[in-house]
Design a protein around this motif. Structure first.
Motif, short mmCIF file in Angstrom:
data_model
loop_
_atom_site.label_atom_id
_atom_site.label_comp_id
_atom_site.label_asym_id
_atom_site.label_seq_id
_atom_site.Cartn_x
_atom_site.Cartn_y
_atom_site.Cartn_z
N LYS A 137 0.80 -1.22 0.00
CA LYS A 137 0.00 0.00 0.00
C LYS A 137 0.84 1.28 0.00
CE LYS A 137 -4.49 -1.46 1.75
NZ LYS A 137 -4.44 -2.68 0.99
N HIS A 138 2.09 1.20 0.42
CA HIS A 138 2.93 2.40 0.43
C HIS A 138 3.42 2.77 -0.96
CE1 HIS A 138 5.60 -1.05 0.56
NE2 HIS A 138 6.62 -0.30 0.22
N THR A 140 1.47 2.77 -3.97
CA THR A 140 0.52 3.42 -4.87
C THR A 140 -0.88 3.33 -4.30
OG1 THR A 140 -0.19 3.52 -7.19
CG2 THR A 140 0.03 1.33 -6.23
N HIS A 141 -1.84 3.90 -5.00
CA HIS A 141 -3.25 3.79 -4.61
C HIS A 141 -3.83 2.49 -5.17
CE1 HIS A 141 -7.48 4.72 -4.04
NE2 HIS A 141 -7.68 4.48 -5.33
N SER A 155 9.56 5.26 -8.94
CA SER A 155 9.37 4.66 -7.62
C SER A 155 10.61 3.91 -7.16
CB SER A 155 8.17 3.69 -7.65
OG SER A 155 8.02 3.04 -6.40
N GLU A 157 11.06 3.04 -4.13
CA GLU A 157 10.60 2.06 -3.14
C GLU A 157 10.22 0.72 -3.77
OE1 GLU A 157 8.49 3.24 0.67
OE2 GLU A 157 8.12 4.98 -0.60
N PHE A 304 10.72 8.82 1.30
CA PHE A 304 9.93 7.64 1.01
C PHE A 304 8.54 7.80 1.63
CE2 PHE A 304 14.41 6.17 1.53
CZ PHE A 304 14.65 5.85 0.20
N SER A 305 7.79 6.72 1.68
CA SER A 305 6.52 6.71 2.40
C SER A 305 6.82 6.83 3.90
CB SER A 305 5.77 5.42 2.11
OG SER A 305 6.52 4.30 2.56
N PRO A 306 5.83 7.22 4.71
CA PRO A 306 6.10 7.44 6.14
C PRO A 306 6.75 6.26 6.85
CG PRO A 306 3.96 8.36 5.56
CD PRO A 306 4.46 7.63 4.34
N ASP A 307 6.24 5.03 6.62
CA ASP A 307 6.81 3.87 7.30
C ASP A 307 8.26 3.62 6.88
OD1 ASP A 307 4.52 3.48 8.69
OD2 ASP A 307 3.78 1.83 7.44
N THR A 308 8.53 3.74 5.58
CA THR A 308 9.88 3.52 5.08
C THR A 308 10.80 4.63 5.56
OG1 THR A 308 9.00 2.40 3.14
CG2 THR A 308 11.29 3.10 3.03
N ASN A 309 10.30 5.87 5.58
CA ASN A 309 11.10 6.99 6.11
C ASN A 309 11.54 6.72 7.54
OD1 ASN A 309 11.46 8.81 4.04
ND2 ASN A 309 9.60 9.95 4.47
#
Length: 729
Positions: A137-138, A140-141, A155, A157, A304-309
């Motif tokens: 989910k991190h 794309t939609h 991307s 990620e 990156f996305s919040p979790d990856t950041n």
């Protein structure tokens, strides 16, 4: 086409694992999507897997069993790919198992969002329980069907996911058209990673299914993949990826993805390795990330996305900085510093048009045969380097970086090229299509991606030639054709500017009648593609320049320290020009080059040759002689070396003898077997000898001397047909 009409070739590489193999095979054969071709490749398993596989093959006619000697994970999957016939390829590892609707779900996702790669997610299994589930989910939609899409070039990620090649489907024609195969390194050392990275970098878009369809058993702590040897082998995988990205002009696009992937791997391996293994790994990693800094890799401004950041800035980056020394990387020379600021393409053009030709011409000062004159010549080189060259590099840098060199949106842009009389080879291919296809497959074996690109370009041009209007030797081609690389377009759309500039660049050199910028760079490029250590072995050896023309390559070869360069040219006009060029440059060359007015072939004989063109006379060999043909004496290389250079250690032989290359190779067999020299073989004379490109490679391979091969093409300052060369070492 409905769901069931899609055929899926499922490839299962097997090495040991007799305890988990039945569960895996049962989960594949029980799929709700039943249109399967199940290819099980037994890679020399030492346990009872052989019997298990044969039992399943006997019970289900969808199962194809391959038993082979152990050659590693990549070789096993490639064996399956070579016989697969499905619309899609799936890969399942036999210590895992899959959900019973995995293929049905993946095909449905493809039908809704058709892309060449469809990738789902998976469960991590430990002690037969679900440890966790990977989420997408991190990236794309996702819609109500849990389907999304991602553009790999946008991307980073996407590349940071576990390799997980086994959670997806790959269109088989996508893999075939792009010649995507597994890197066959020793053992099972992360060979899925180059496959994943290369496939993603080629795909314009990937379909994602955020549903776990695969059950992945997490490796035990004692797994062999945790060993230092396996970790060190992983650097070879990254070398494969970078070489592909650079040679396909994709490296600037994926440079951050490449090094972030490397960085996350560093943290993974560092947490598993100990003592000497960790020390060796970190020494290699430091070297890699020194290079990363030069390539513009930025570790401090990642987003990156919040979790990856959170994971990156609190875990990965601090550990990376503690493992990788923050030493300043020394800049080796001013010219390299300038070129690093340019885009990758501009750097290549600067090197090709300015640096290499001058170095190829003037670096003969380094030859031991002209040591006595080195002071004068080194002074001249320094004057050029620090005065003329730096200015010229700046000029070309500005030209390439500031000017709109080629607008890719202009589909009407075209270029007129000079081409050889090649239509007849097109019809030869058509008349012998099946056999030529087999020969091309054989020729491609052992070639890298760069060489395969050149092979496709060469034969692709022959395929389209009859469909374009052309008169005489001229052919007008749109620059939008896929035969052209971006570098081709850059050169061809600015050919007049580049050629005028080259004329100015060489005006100060005493090289009248010497076309130094074309053929010299052509054969220099062959040497440049050799491993770095090999040109060092040329010093004190003998080089044979067969087809020396007017001396261009002989002068370039002299710069590598050969004790003697024998320049063999049968056409008298060319030979006389060769001697004039050697005399004009004698103050730098000394007597290192020895011109010979003979031809080379399989035996001592008399050949009939015909002049072709007026610009430094070309030539070709004609059967039996005819009106206007010229008689020339021919000698085999073996006879020449044994009679006149018996004590010479032959380090390099160049063959550019107008379609007579195979004959010349056969006449050099004893010399090649004795010395295993580097071979530079022109293989573009297909209108003269239609199958010489295949025959030459086969001849060298069948010598059984472990030669490696690369197919090189000079960029099209002249055309797309000439200057294909097989480099053998």
């Amino acid at each position: 086409m409905n769901n069931m009409e899609y055929k899926i070739s499922v490839i299962l590489p097997v090495y040991a694992g007799e305890d988990t193999l039945p569960q895996c095979l049962d989960s594949v054969l029980a799929q709700s999507h039943q249109n399967l071709e199940v290819i099980i490749v037994n890679d020399g398993s030492p346990d009872s897997c052989h019997e298990i596989i044969d039992d399943y093959a006997g019970a289900d006619n969808r199962v194809i069993a391959i038993h082979k000697e152990n050659a590693g994970y990549g070789a096993a999957i490639n064996s399956g790919l070579s016989i697969a016939t499905g619309d899609f390829i799936a890969i399942v590892e036999t210590d895992d198992w899959i959900e019973l609707d995995m293929f049905e779900r993946l095909v449905e996702a493809y039908q809704l969002v058709p892309n060449p790669i469809v990738k789902a997610t998976f469960n991590r299994i430990q002690n037969d329980g679900v440890l966790n589930t990977q989420s997408l989910k991190h990236l794309t939609h996702f819609d109500e069907n849990n389907i999304g899409r991602v553009v790999p070039s946008e991307s980073v990620e996407l590349f940071l996911l576990e390799s997980s090649i086994w959670t997806g489907l790959y269109k088989r024609d996508f893999l075939e058209d792009n010649l995507i195969r597994f890197y066959e390194s020793p053992g099972a050392s992360y060979q899925d990673m180059p496959f994943k990275f290369i496939a993603y970098s080629i795909a314009d878009e990937i379909t994602l299914l955020d549903v776990p369809v695969y059950n992945y058993r997490v490796l035990n702590e004692g797994s062999s993949s945790a060993s230092s040897d396996k970790a060190l082998i992983s650097f070879g995988n990254y070398d494969v990826i970078k070489r592909f990205l650079v040679e396909s002009d994709r490296f600037p696009t994926f440079v951050q993805a490449f090094y972030f992937h490397h960085m996350f791997d560093l943290v993974f391996h560092a947490s598993r390795l100990k003592d000497q293994g960790l020390k060796q790994y970190l020494a290699k990693a430091n070297s890699v990330f020194d290079e990363a800094k030069l390539d513009g890799f930025d570790v401090d401004n990642a987003s990156f996305s919040p979790d990856t950041n959170d994971y990156y800035y609190n875990h990965v980056l601090p550990l990376y900085k503690s493992l990788i020394s923050e030493k300043t990387v020394a800049v080796k020379q001013k010219r390299a510093s300038i070129r690093r600021k340019l885009v990758e393409k501009a750097r290549l053009i600067c090197n090709k048009l300015i640096v290499d030709p001058v170095v190829a011409t003037l670096s003969s000062s380094l030859n031991s045969a002209i040591t006595k004159n080195s002071g004068k010549l080194v002074s001249r080189i320094n004057e050029l380097e620090h005065g003329h060259l730096s200015t010229e590099i700046d000029r070309v840098s500005d030209l390439i970086s500031q000017r709109d060199l080629y607008d890719s949106k202009r589909s009407d842009a075209s270029v007129t090229l000079m081409v050889a009389p090649t239509n007849q080879f097109h019809y030869y291919i058509r008349a012998n299509e099946k056999r030529i296809s087999i020969l091309r497959d054989e020729f491609r074996e052992g070639l890298d991606e760069f060489s395969l690109l050149n092979e496709r370009k060469l034969f692709g041009l022959y395929e389209i030639l009859p469909y374009f209007e052309h008169q005489g030797l001229e052919l007008k081609l749109p620059l939008s054709t896929t035969l052209f690389t971006d570098e081709d377009r850059l050169i061809l759309s600015n050919l007049e500017v580049i050629m005028n500039k080259q004329e100015l660049d060489y005006a100060h050199l005493d090289l009248a009648e010497l076309p130094i910028t074309l053929a010299t760079n052509y054969f220099k490029s062959g040497i440049k593609y050799l491993p770095d250590s090999i040109p060092e072995t040329f010093k004190g050896k003998l080089a044979l320049d067969c087809g020396a023309w007017v001396g261009d390559t002989a002068i370039m070869f002299a710069s590598f320290g050969f004790e003697k360069v024998v320049a063999i040219e049968p056409m008298l006009d060319n030979y006389n020009c060769l001697k004039r060029n050697l005399e004009r440059n004698k103050q730098y060359l000394g007597d290192v080059i020895e011109p010979r007015n003979i031809a080379v072939g399989e035996t001592v004989e008399t050949l009939s040759m015909r002049k072709v063109g007026d610009d430094g006379v070309g030539s070709c060999i004609v059967e039996g002689g005819s009106e206007g043909s010229i008689k020339v004496d021919s000698v085999s290389i073996d006879a020449l070396v044994s009679s006149e250079y018996e004590n010479g250690d032959v380090g390099l032989i160049k063959f550019d003898v107008e379609g007579f290359e195979l004959n010349a190779l056969k006449g050099a067999e004893a010399t090649i077997r004795k010395n295993k020299p580097v071979l530079l073989i022109s293989v573009y004379h297909l209108w003269l000898q239609p199958e010489q490109i295949f025959d030459c490679k086969r001849f060298v391979k069948e010598l059984d001397l472990d030669y490696q091969f690369k197919l090189v093409h000079l960029q099209p300052e002249k055309d797309l047909i000439y200057e294909y060369m097989l480099v053998c070492w």
